[in-house]
Design a protein around this motif. Sequence first.
Motif, PDB file in Angstrom:
ATOM      1  N   GLU A 120       0.837  -1.199   0.000  1.00 54.88           N
ATOM      2  CA  GLU A 120       0.000   0.000   0.000  1.00 54.88           C
ATOM      3  C   GLU A 120       0.875   1.254   0.000  1.00 54.88           C
ATOM      4  O   GLU A 120       0.534   2.246  -0.642  1.00 54.88           O
ATOM      5  CB  GLU A 120      -0.981  -0.018   1.169  1.00 54.88           C
ATOM      6  CG  GLU A 120      -2.089  -1.042   0.923  1.00 54.88           C
ATOM      7  CD  GLU A 120      -3.236  -0.935   1.890  1.00 54.88           C
ATOM      8  OE1 GLU A 120      -4.103  -0.056   1.652  1.00 54.88           O
ATOM      9  OE2 GLU A 120      -3.281  -1.721   2.846  1.00 54.88           O
ATOM     10  N   GLU A 121       2.012   1.196   0.680  1.00 51.76           N
ATOM     11  CA  GLU A 121       2.947   2.326   0.631  1.00 51.76           C
ATOM     12  C   GLU A 121       3.536   2.470  -0.773  1.00 51.76           C
ATOM     13  O   GLU A 121       3.651   3.577  -1.306  1.00 51.76           O
ATOM     14  CB  GLU A 121       4.055   2.156   1.670  1.00 51.76           C
ATOM     15  CG  GLU A 121       4.891   3.398   1.823  1.00 51.76           C
ATOM     16  CD  GLU A 121       5.800   3.371   3.041  1.00 51.76           C
ATOM     17  OE1 GLU A 121       6.715   4.208   3.065  1.00 51.76           O
ATOM     18  OE2 GLU A 121       5.626   2.530   3.938  1.00 51.76           O
ATOM     19  N   LEU A 122       3.899   1.340  -1.401  1.00 51.26           N
ATOM     20  CA  LEU A 122       4.397   1.401  -2.789  1.00 51.26           C
ATOM     21  C   LEU A 122       3.338   1.969  -3.724  1.00 51.26           C
ATOM     22  O   LEU A 122       3.660   2.676  -4.680  1.00 51.26           O
ATOM     23  CB  LEU A 122       4.812   0.015  -3.279  1.00 51.26           C
ATOM     24  CG  LEU A 122       6.175  -0.508  -2.864  1.00 51.26           C
ATOM     25  CD1 LEU A 122       6.444  -1.846  -3.539  1.00 51.26           C
ATOM     26  CD2 LEU A 122       7.286   0.469  -3.195  1.00 51.26           C
ATOM     27  N   HIS A 123       2.082   1.663  -3.451  1.00 50.60           N
ATOM     28  CA  HIS A 123       0.993   2.221  -4.264  1.00 50.60           C
ATOM     29  C   HIS A 123       0.944   3.748  -4.104  1.00 50.60           C
ATOM     30  O   HIS A 123       0.847   4.478  -5.102  1.00 50.60           O
ATOM     31  CB  HIS A 123      -0.339   1.589  -3.863  1.00 50.60           C
ATOM     32  CG  HIS A 123      -1.509   2.198  -4.546  1.00 50.60           C
ATOM     33  ND1 HIS A 123      -1.727   2.087  -5.904  1.00 50.60           N
ATOM     34  CD2 HIS A 123      -2.521   2.962  -4.072  1.00 50.60           C
ATOM     35  CE1 HIS A 123      -2.830   2.736  -6.228  1.00 50.60           C
ATOM     36  NE2 HIS A 123      -3.320   3.286  -5.131  1.00 50.60           N
ATOM     37  N   ARG A 124       1.041   4.214  -2.874  1.00 56.12           N
ATOM     38  CA  ARG A 124       1.033   5.673  -2.639  1.00 56.12           C
ATOM     39  C   ARG A 124       2.215   6.349  -3.327  1.00 56.12           C
ATOM     40  O   ARG A 124       2.119   7.496  -3.760  1.00 56.12           O
ATOM     41  CB  ARG A 124       1.052   5.966  -1.138  1.00 56.12           C
ATOM     42  CG  ARG A 124      -0.280   5.711  -0.452  1.00 56.12           C
ATOM     43  CD  ARG A 124      -0.294   6.212   0.987  1.00 56.12           C
ATOM     44  NE  ARG A 124       0.593   5.468   1.868  1.00 56.12           N
ATOM     45  CZ  ARG A 124       0.293   4.312   2.466  1.00 56.12           C
ATOM     46  NH1 ARG A 124      -0.889   3.745   2.250  1.00 56.12           N
ATOM     47  NH2 ARG A 124       1.149   3.716   3.264  1.00 56.12           N
ATOM     48  N   LEU A 125       3.332   5.619  -3.450  1.00 53.37           N
ATOM     49  CA  LEU A 125       4.525   6.161  -4.102  1.00 53.37           C
ATOM     50  C   LEU A 125       4.481   6.032  -5.630  1.00 53.37           C
ATOM     51  O   LEU A 125       5.394   6.497  -6.318  1.00 53.37           O
ATOM     52  CB  LEU A 125       5.780   5.457  -3.566  1.00 53.37           C
ATOM     53  CG  LEU A 125       6.091   5.716  -2.092  1.00 53.37           C
ATOM     54  CD1 LEU A 125       7.191   4.782  -1.605  1.00 53.37           C
ATOM     55  CD2 LEU A 125       6.466   7.174  -1.870  1.00 53.37           C
ATOM     56  N   GLY A 126       3.451   5.355  -6.165  1.00 50.59           N
ATOM     57  CA  GLY A 126       3.285   5.238  -7.608  1.00 50.59           C
ATOM     58  C   GLY A 126       3.908   4.004  -8.240  1.00 50.59           C
ATOM     59  O   GLY A 126       3.971   3.907  -9.468  1.00 50.59           O
ATOM     60  N   PHE A 127       4.357   3.031  -7.432  1.00 47.51           N
ATOM     61  CA  PHE A 127       4.989   1.830  -7.972  1.00 47.51           C
ATOM     62  C   PHE A 127       4.062   0.616  -8.008  1.00 47.51           C
ATOM     63  O   PHE A 127       4.269  -0.289  -8.814  1.00 47.51           O
ATOM     64  CB  PHE A 127       6.240   1.459  -7.164  1.00 47.51           C
ATOM     65  CG  PHE A 127       7.375   2.407  -7.359  1.00 47.51           C
ATOM     66  CD1 PHE A 127       8.202   2.313  -8.469  1.00 47.51           C
ATOM     67  CD2 PHE A 127       7.614   3.414  -6.430  1.00 47.51           C
ATOM     68  CE1 PHE A 127       9.248   3.199  -8.654  1.00 47.51           C
ATOM     69  CE2 PHE A 127       8.666   4.303  -6.604  1.00 47.51           C
ATOM     70  CZ  PHE A 127       9.480   4.200  -7.710  1.00 47.51           C
ATOM     71  N   ALA A 128       3.086   0.543  -7.128  1.00 44.45           N
ATOM     72  CA  ALA A 128       2.178  -0.615  -7.085  1.00 44.45           C
ATOM     73  C   ALA A 128       0.836  -0.224  -7.699  1.00 44.45           C
ATOM     74  O   ALA A 128       0.352   0.896  -7.485  1.00 44.45           O
ATOM     75  CB  ALA A 128       2.001  -1.111  -5.655  1.00 44.45           C
TER      76      ALA A 128
END
Length: 191
Positions: free
Chosen positions: A90-98
């Motif tokens: 979910e953190e990777l999603h917020r960073l634009g990677f997931a």
Amino acid sequence: MQRIEPVDLLNAYCEGAFPMGEEDGSISWYRPKMRGILPVADFHVPKRFERYLKQHPFEVRWNTAFGDVIRGCADRESTWITDTIMDTYEELHRLGFAHSAEVWRDGKLRGGVYGVSIGGAFFGESMFSREPQASKVALTYLQRRLHERGFLLHDTQWTTPHLAMFGGHEIPCVQYLEMLQRAILRKVTFM
């Protein structure tokens, strides 16, 4: 709870490794000798399923319910998707990677798939269905998006019968790492 730093996870992907949560809450890292991939340019959609897709009653969305998709993937009797895994992705999603491909009908999430993108490589993590065919719909639309965007590699970690019907197969890790290095240098975006 153990924590995985997003930069460490991205670096691990770039080196051909990926994490899985264990029952005791710990994290194990894997780099199989044979690696599952789905061909991006030559993705195979079975004719029967192609006919179904033309008439399917689903709406496909991208990244609108990432957390719900990962929780849907974890919602099974036995899972490697622990709280640490969920928090990290979910953190990777917020960073634009997931990213997530989501299949909706009547305003409800029916299935989906999620993974991580780095350059022209997409690392598929998991998928789920709350009704028949929904995960296959998500996977098919994901593959089409990867092709349209110019991705070179769709890593599936291992090959399952479900993935094999779409052309998924395994390649030696050495060959995978060569493909991976070319793919992560490619300047493409998922969104």
